[in-house]
Design a protein around this motif. Structure first.
Motif, mmCIF file in Angstrom:
data_model
loop_
_atom_site.group_PDB
_atom_site.id
_atom_site.type_symbol
_atom_site.label_atom_id
_atom_site.label_comp_id
_atom_site.label_asym_id
_atom_site.label_seq_id
_atom_site.Cartn_x
_atom_site.Cartn_y
_atom_site.Cartn_z
ATOM 1 N N ILE A 173 -36.702 -70.854 28.490
ATOM 2 C CA ILE A 173 -37.807 -70.377 29.330
ATOM 3 C C ILE A 173 -38.074 -71.356 30.468
ATOM 4 O O ILE A 173 -38.262 -70.954 31.626
ATOM 5 N N ALA B 296 -36.768 -64.489 30.876
ATOM 6 C CA ALA B 296 -37.720 -65.353 30.166
ATOM 7 C C ALA B 296 -38.564 -64.533 29.202
ATOM 8 O O ALA B 296 -38.844 -64.975 28.082
ATOM 9 N N TRP C 234 -45.365 -68.581 37.335
ATOM 10 C CA TRP C 234 -44.558 -69.690 36.830
ATOM 11 C C TRP C 234 -45.355 -70.936 36.430
ATOM 12 O O TRP C 234 -44.987 -71.599 35.454
ATOM 13 N N LEU D 88 -35.312 -71.034 33.059
ATOM 14 C CA LEU D 88 -35.501 -69.808 33.834
ATOM 15 C C LEU D 88 -36.654 -69.940 34.827
ATOM 16 O O LEU D 88 -36.582 -69.416 35.944
#
Length: 150
Positions: free
Chosen positions: A137, A23, A75, A140
């Motif tokens: 992104i 990412a 995240w 991921l």
């Protein structure tokens, strides 16, 4: 000499780090590409490109720090920025391909969103590249979440 096998926890951390690193590479290449197009090639970005940059540039920094610290807990922040950037890039792509009517285009001032200068290598529209980068992104980050929860 004894050989030790990696534990499941360290294997999981290694996979998580790979997702973070991938990412980060997407965000870094996107950031450097946007800077190259604007600063080296001298192509002024349209309004929507500027807004997308405000969400992509911090991702390169956040993901770099997360990779350095092997911090998969980043995240939610990455996903939030990438989701907003994705929405802007999706809107920009719809605008570029003519799906959105001209009456509601937010790019009235500045460079055109649909000009030939919005093509990379004469074949790939820049708004579509942005959409693909934000999508990568997000995918991921979903893989990272699944890996962390397994």
């Amino acid at each position: 000499m004894a050989v030790t096998l990696p534990s499941k926890a360290s294997n999981r951390e290694g996979k998580a780090w790979i997702f973070l690193f991938a990412a980060w590479m997407v965000a870094l290449v996107s950031t450097l590409g946007a800077l190259f197009i604007g600063e080296v090639l001298g192509q002024m970005p349209c309004t929507l490109c500027w807004h997308q940059r405000t969400f992509m540039f911090p991702l390169a920094v956040l993901l770099a720090i997360a990779c350095y610290r092997s911090d998969a807990a980043v995240w939610p922040y990455v996903s939030g920025l990438a989701a907003i950037g994705w929405l802007l890039a999706a809107w920009h792509s719809l605008l570029y391909f003519g799906v959105v009517s001209e009456a509601i285009q937010p790019c009235g001032a500045g460079p055109s969103c649909s000009g030939s200068n919005m093509m990379l290598l004469g074949a790939v529209p820049i708004p579509l590249l942005s959409l693909l980068a934000f999508t990568a992104i997000l995918v991921l980050m979903l893989a990272l979440i699944r890996e962390e929860r397994s």
